[in-house]
Design a protein around this motif. Structure first.
Motif, PDB file in Angstrom:
ATOM      1  N   VAL A 299       0.438  -1.184   0.203  1.00 36.20           N
ATOM      2  CA  VAL A 299      -0.114   0.445  -0.162  1.00 36.20           C
ATOM      3  C   VAL A 299       1.281   1.236  -0.088  1.00 36.20           C
ATOM      4  O   VAL A 299       0.706   2.274  -0.746  1.00 36.20           O
ATOM      5  CB  VAL A 299      -1.160  -0.029   1.025  1.00 36.20           C
ATOM      6  CG1 VAL A 299      -1.568   1.520   1.374  1.00 36.20           C
ATOM      7  CG2 VAL A 299      -1.678  -1.281   1.702  1.00 36.20           C
ATOM      8  N   GLU A 300       2.015   1.201   0.522  1.00 39.48           N
ATOM      9  CA  GLU A 300       2.657   2.444   0.881  1.00 39.48           C
ATOM     10  C   GLU A 300       3.229   2.176  -0.696  1.00 39.48           C
ATOM     11  O   GLU A 300       3.521   3.644  -1.119  1.00 39.48           O
ATOM     12  CB  GLU A 300       4.258   1.639   1.976  1.00 39.48           C
ATOM     13  CG  GLU A 300       3.485   1.984   3.517  1.00 39.48           C
ATOM     14  CD  GLU A 300       2.622   0.972   3.674  1.00 39.48           C
ATOM     15  OE1 GLU A 300       2.959  -0.548   2.952  1.00 39.48           O
ATOM     16  OE2 GLU A 300       1.838   1.173   4.330  1.00 39.48           O
ATOM     17  N   GLU A 301       4.088   1.511  -1.296  1.00 40.72           N
ATOM     18  CA  GLU A 301       4.774   1.287  -2.386  1.00 40.72           C
ATOM     19  C   GLU A 301       3.472   2.111  -3.200  1.00 40.72           C
ATOM     20  O   GLU A 301       3.816   3.133  -4.322  1.00 40.72           O
ATOM     21  CB  GLU A 301       4.942  -0.118  -2.959  1.00 40.72           C
ATOM     22  CG  GLU A 301       5.489  -0.121  -4.702  1.00 40.72           C
ATOM     23  CD  GLU A 301       6.178  -1.492  -5.341  1.00 40.72           C
ATOM     24  OE1 GLU A 301       5.943  -1.269  -5.785  1.00 40.72           O
ATOM     25  OE2 GLU A 301       5.159  -2.143  -3.948  1.00 40.72           O
ATOM     26  N   LEU A 302       2.340   1.892  -3.263  1.00 35.87           N
ATOM     27  CA  LEU A 302       1.260   2.824  -4.330  1.00 35.87           C
ATOM     28  C   LEU A 302       1.211   4.226  -4.918  1.00 35.87           C
ATOM     29  O   LEU A 302       1.077   4.708  -4.683  1.00 35.87           O
ATOM     30  CB  LEU A 302      -0.023   1.559  -4.446  1.00 35.87           C
ATOM     31  CG  LEU A 302      -0.157   0.585  -4.604  1.00 35.87           C
ATOM     32  CD1 LEU A 302      -1.390   0.109  -4.138  1.00 35.87           C
ATOM     33  CD2 LEU A 302      -0.362   0.628  -6.287  1.00 35.87           C
ATOM     34  N   ARG A 303       1.391   4.412  -3.099  1.00 37.06           N
ATOM     35  CA  ARG A 303       1.101   5.658  -3.059  1.00 37.06           C
ATOM     36  C   ARG A 303       2.322   6.312  -2.945  1.00 37.06           C
ATOM     37  O   ARG A 303       2.184   7.625  -3.577  1.00 37.06           O
ATOM     38  CB  ARG A 303       0.896   5.721  -1.093  1.00 37.06           C
ATOM     39  CG  ARG A 303       1.587   7.484  -0.164  1.00 37.06           C
ATOM     40  CD  ARG A 303       1.464   7.410   1.116  1.00 37.06           C
ATOM     41  NE  ARG A 303       0.388   6.175   1.637  1.00 37.06           N
ATOM     42  CZ  ARG A 303      -1.170   7.334   2.130  1.00 37.06           C
ATOM     43  NH1 ARG A 303      -0.941   8.568   1.630  1.00 37.06           N
ATOM     44  NH2 ARG A 303      -2.503   6.827   2.889  1.00 37.06           N
ATOM     45  N   ARG A 304       3.899   5.888  -3.183  1.00 35.68           N
ATOM     46  CA  ARG A 304       4.671   6.673  -4.104  1.00 35.68           C
ATOM     47  C   ARG A 304       4.356   6.320  -5.672  1.00 35.68           C
ATOM     48  O   ARG A 304       4.832   7.169  -5.662  1.00 35.68           O
ATOM     49  CB  ARG A 304       6.121   6.100  -3.273  1.00 35.68           C
ATOM     50  CG  ARG A 304       6.733   6.154  -1.259  1.00 35.68           C
ATOM     51  CD  ARG A 304       7.604   5.404  -1.800  1.00 35.68           C
ATOM     52  NE  ARG A 304       7.618   3.914  -1.719  1.00 35.68           N
ATOM     53  CZ  ARG A 304       7.614   2.710  -1.052  1.00 35.68           C
ATOM     54  NH1 ARG A 304       7.356   3.567   0.207  1.00 35.68           N
ATOM     55  NH2 ARG A 304       8.054   1.909  -1.319  1.00 35.68           N
ATOM     56  N   LEU A 305       4.179   6.105  -5.630  1.00 37.51           N
ATOM     57  CA  LEU A 305       3.915   5.707  -6.712  1.00 37.51           C
ATOM     58  C   LEU A 305       2.903   7.061  -7.857  1.00 37.51           C
ATOM     59  O   LEU A 305       3.159   7.186  -8.748  1.00 37.51           O
ATOM     60  CB  LEU A 305       3.245   4.003  -7.586  1.00 37.51           C
ATOM     61  CG  LEU A 305       4.389   2.750  -7.550  1.00 37.51           C
ATOM     62  CD1 LEU A 305       3.404   1.475  -7.843  1.00 37.51           C
ATOM     63  CD2 LEU A 305       5.046   2.776  -8.754  1.00 37.51           C
ATOM     64  N   GLY A 306       1.754   6.570  -6.823  1.00 37.66           N
ATOM     65  CA  GLY A 306       1.028   7.978  -7.671  1.00 37.66           C
ATOM     66  C   GLY A 306       0.692   9.688  -6.851  1.00 37.66           C
ATOM     67  O   GLY A 306       0.408   9.957  -6.797  1.00 37.66           O
ATOM     68  N   ALA A 307       2.521   9.790  -6.691  1.00 38.17           N
ATOM     69  CA  ALA A 307       2.718  10.731  -5.902  1.00 38.17           C
ATOM     70  C   ALA A 307       2.525  12.614  -7.042  1.00 38.17           C
ATOM     71  O   ALA A 307       2.506  12.919  -6.746  1.00 38.17           O
ATOM     72  CB  ALA A 307       4.153  10.803  -5.246  1.00 38.17           C
ATOM     73  N   ASP A 308       2.963  12.010  -8.514  1.00 41.82           N
ATOM     74  CA  ASP A 308       2.863  12.433  -9.153  1.00 41.82           C
ATOM     75  C   ASP A 308       1.183  12.945 -10.245  1.00 41.82           C
ATOM     76  O   ASP A 308       1.354  13.961 -10.951  1.00 41.82           O
ATOM     77  CB  ASP A 308       3.593  12.800 -10.782  1.00 41.82           C
ATOM     78  CG  ASP A 308       5.399  12.897  -9.987  1.00 41.82           C
ATOM     79  OD1 ASP A 308       5.107  13.600  -8.850  1.00 41.82           O
ATOM     80  OD2 ASP A 308       6.032  12.248 -10.512  1.00 41.82           O
ATOM     81  N   VAL A 309       0.460  11.847  -9.533  1.00 40.75           N
ATOM     82  CA  VAL A 309      -0.430  11.695  -9.802  1.00 40.75           C
ATOM     83  C   VAL A 309      -2.005  13.029 -10.017  1.00 40.75           C
ATOM     84  O   VAL A 309      -1.654  12.662  -8.564  1.00 40.75           O
ATOM     85  CB  VAL A 309      -1.790  10.884  -9.982  1.00 40.75           C
ATOM     86  CG1 VAL A 309      -3.238  10.761 -10.501  1.00 40.75           C
ATOM     87  CG2 VAL A 309      -0.406   9.726 -10.890  1.00 40.75           C
ATOM     88  N   THR A 310      -2.317  13.782  -9.788  1.00 43.10           N
ATOM     89  CA  THR A 310      -2.765  15.275  -9.914  1.00 43.10           C
ATOM     90  C   THR A 310      -4.389  14.385  -9.427  1.00 43.10           C
ATOM     91  O   THR A 310      -4.787  13.631  -9.884  1.00 43.10           O
ATOM     92  CB  THR A 310      -3.180  16.289 -10.783  1.00 43.10           C
ATOM     93  OG1 THR A 310      -3.888  15.169 -11.597  1.00 43.10           O
ATOM     94  CG2 THR A 310      -2.337  16.590 -11.432  1.00 43.10           C
ATOM     95  N   ASP A 311      -4.980  15.263  -7.987  1.00 46.73           N
ATOM     96  CA  ASP A 311      -6.354  15.273  -8.002  1.00 46.73           C
ATOM     97  C   ASP A 311      -7.450  14.948  -8.442  1.00 46.73           C
ATOM     98  O   ASP A 311      -8.603  14.083  -8.856  1.00 46.73           O
ATOM     99  CB  ASP A 311      -6.949  16.433  -6.769  1.00 46.73           C
ATOM    100  CG  ASP A 311      -5.736  15.971  -5.653  1.00 46.73           C
ATOM    101  OD1 ASP A 311      -5.464  14.719  -4.725  1.00 46.73           O
ATOM    102  OD2 ASP A 311      -6.431  16.663  -4.691  1.00 46.73           O
ATOM    103  N   ALA A 312      -7.748  15.766  -9.723  1.00 39.61           N
ATOM    104  CA  ALA A 312      -8.031  15.978 -11.159  1.00 39.61           C
ATOM    105  C   ALA A 312      -7.785  14.686 -11.966  1.00 39.61           C
ATOM    106  O   ALA A 312      -9.236  14.592 -12.357  1.00 39.61           O
ATOM    107  CB  ALA A 312      -8.128  17.586 -11.808  1.00 39.61           C
TER     108      ALA A 312
END
Length: 599
Positions: free
Chosen positions: A153-166
């Motif tokens: 789950v933490e890895e997914l959080r890091r992977l998505g750091a550059d994906v915007t809220d929009a």
């Protein structure tokens, strides 16, 4: 032909999907605890706003990893906070969740992931990861595997750091009500499991109408439910989503061996379980009372509770004498039993198998009403259930609001409504057989009374026809026999035979206590006691109780106690604990033959 329906209480938005639930909760109830997780042995509340943040962070990771709209993502884990988090995250990424029982073999894992065309998979334990890895070379579509216990789950959080809220908001809004939300592979008592496609509409109609019909049990800020059912099973998924829709607080338990302790610490107001849970509460309490020399008191208390419950269905209600006895036993016995179930609730919902009238009256009589329901994977869990204010014990209740129950001329239960599945994945032939003119043919037999309450009487394909031409539905007698504390499983046999017989396995947990109380050797097992006269007499009592529910021609004349158990690992039970009758009949053919050769 007879049918009954109730008007819908919840309207499914055509352009909505299940991600709307967590977004709405974060907006309307930002500080309300919608879920609780175990941290260092203690329950920690997660408010709606924080849960949405966790969901969106994981969804961003899935998007960054290449999960696209409509892609299937497998989820293999025990019941825990991360399961619910990832389920909503997959939907928020536009994906379709494919649950896999955490007890599945590598062969089963391969079939499900291959048939579904899963592009990614999240597992929990090392053993789950090993199962997937052992078949990964034969899964060309599977690009990503994450493990919860290895920081997935933490890895997914890091992977998505550059994906915007929009971007995650847009992706989460792509699916409409009639798009697939999940593909649940039915356990399959025969053949390979079929992928049952349930849409966002299926769950919204199911859970929305359940919550509205049982609204006093789903009061926001006051009520809570503890989930200990496997989330790979549709009943577990319903228990996950309905509290979120209310919303009320949901707690998840991965290990049912500690269920009593978890109930005591979480103290839910509502319990959702299968009959075996309630049977074990009753049998365990009775066995403890007997061990403490209070067996007669417990039995009198149980008889009083049942009589009290039955009297509630009469015009005059319980008389003065019965009320006084009930009040006395409430202090001596009933309060302690309610404490075992958490001590904070008055209602439970039971599904998956018949509960039995006597047990239903017992629990209502102690002040803990068990509302029985009925459903299948194809009906997104409950398609009928007993309303909290108009229960009929012995039935599985009235139709889900907005749906129709019909009894065909041959007694088969047919269903219609928004909660039904869309079809079987990649299996048009099976879909056409099950869904005809908008009606789902359940394969179950039942009756409807004048108020629309359904009773399930058996399975069309499980009907036994004896040599004398008598049709026997095994479910009724099996359920009664299985309710005995000593009995784990019971399978009625007799197709083409002169009379009805039964194969019986023993409850290993209770057997040791029984052996000790009856002077049997320490460490005695089912194998060593299967011919013991005292044990056979006790099992005969269970059979006699079962026979009391049927005609003489349908009654079990002889039985065999088996030296082993029916388990999922042995191949005799499905993951949802249903008997694989054909496998049992094949593996225990000699035992069945012995029933009919006995003198």
């Amino acid at each position: 032909m007879r049918e009954f329906s109730l008007p819908a209480l919840y309207e499914v938005p055509t352009d909505g999907n299940l991600t709307d639930i967590v977004r709405r909760n974060a907006t309307r109830h930002p500080d309300v605890a919608v879920i609780a997780r175990k941290v260092d042995g203690a329950w920690r509340d997660v408010p709606a706003r924080a849960f949405l943040a966790d969901v969106e962070a994981a969804a961003k990771g899935l998007i960054a990893a290449g999960v696209g709209p409509g892609d299937r993502v497998a989820l293999m884990s025990r019941t825990r906070y991360e399961w619910t988090l990832l389920d909503f995250a997959i939907w928020s990424a536009g994906g379709v969740t494919v649950p896999v029982y955490e007890t599945s073999s590598p062969e089963q894992v391969e079939w499900i992931l291959s048939d579904a065309g899963a592009v990614a998979c999240v597992v929990e334990l090392d053993s789950h990861a090993a199962s997937v890895e052992s078949v990964r070379g034969r899964l060309p579509s599977l690009a990503q595997v994450w493990q919860i216990d290895a920081g997935g789950v933490e890895e997914l959080r890091r992977l998505g750091a550059d994906v915007t809220d929009a971007e995650v908001t847009e992706r989460g809004s792509l699916a409409k009500a009639d798009d697939p939300a999940t593909i649940i592979y039915t356990s399959g008592t025969t053949g390979r499991p079929k992928g049952c496609v349930l849409t966002h509409r299926s769950f919204l109609a199911e859970c929305g109408n359940v919550v509205e019909r049982l609204r006093p049990l789903f009061r926001t800020g006051e009520c809570s439910v503890l989930l200990f059912l496997p989330l790979a099973h549709v009943f577990g998924r319903m228990v996950q989503i309905a509290p979120m829709m209310a919303p009320i607080k949901l707690g998840c338990v991965p290990d049912v061996r500690q269920l009593t302790d978890e109930l005591a610490s979480f103290r839910p107001t509502l319990v959702l379980g299968v009959p075996r849970v309630f049977e074990k509460v009753y049998n365990g309490a009775r066995a403890k009372a007997q061990a403490d020399g209070k067996g007669k008191i417990f039995d009198r208390a149980a008889d009083t509770a049942i009589a009290y419950s039955r009297s509630l269905d009469t015009p005059s209600g319980p008389g003065l004498g019965l009320r006084l006895k009930h009040k006395l036993f409430d202090k001596l016995v009933y309060g302690k039993l309610r404490a075992v179930l958490g001590g904070n609730g008055e209602y439970a919902i039971s599904g998956g198998a018949p509960l039995g009238e006597r047990l239903g009256h017992f629990f209502r009589g102690i002040g803990f009403t068990v509302l029985e329901g009925y459903g299948l994977t194809e009906t997104c869990a409950a398609t009928t259930f007993n309303p909290w204010d108009r229960q009929k014990i012995g039935t599985v209740g009235q139709p889900l609001p907005g749906s129709v129950v019909r009894i065909a001329d041959d007694g088969e239960v047919l269903l219609h409504g928004e909660h039904l599945f869309a079809g079987y994945w990649n299996n048009e032939a099976a879909t056409a057989e099950a869904l005809r003119d908008g009606w789902f043919h359940t394969g179950d037999l039942g009756t409807l009374d004048e108020d629309g309450y359904l009773r399930i009487t058996g399975r069309k394909k499980e009907i036994i026809v004896t040599a004398g031409g008598k049709n026997v539905a095994p479910a009724v007698i099996e359920d009664r026999i299985r309710a005995h504390a000593l009995v784990a499983e019971c399978m009625v046999v007799g197709d083409g035979r002169p009379f009805v017989g039964a194969l019986i396995t023993l409850d290993e947990e209770f057997l040791g206590r029984w052996a000790s109380e009856h002077g049997k050797p320490s460490g005695a097992t089912a194998a060593s006691l299967r011919d013991d006269l005292d044990l056979l007499a006790a099992v005969q009592g269970a059979v006699d109780d079962g026979n009391a529910a049927v005609s003489k021609a349908e009654s079990v004349r002889r039985f065999r106690v088996l030296p082993t158990q029916f388990t999922e690992d042995s191949g005799h039970l499905t993951p949802s604990m249903k008997l694989k009758r054909n496998v049992v009949a094949k593996d225990f053919a000699d035992e069945i033959e012995a029933i009919y050769q006995a003198k």
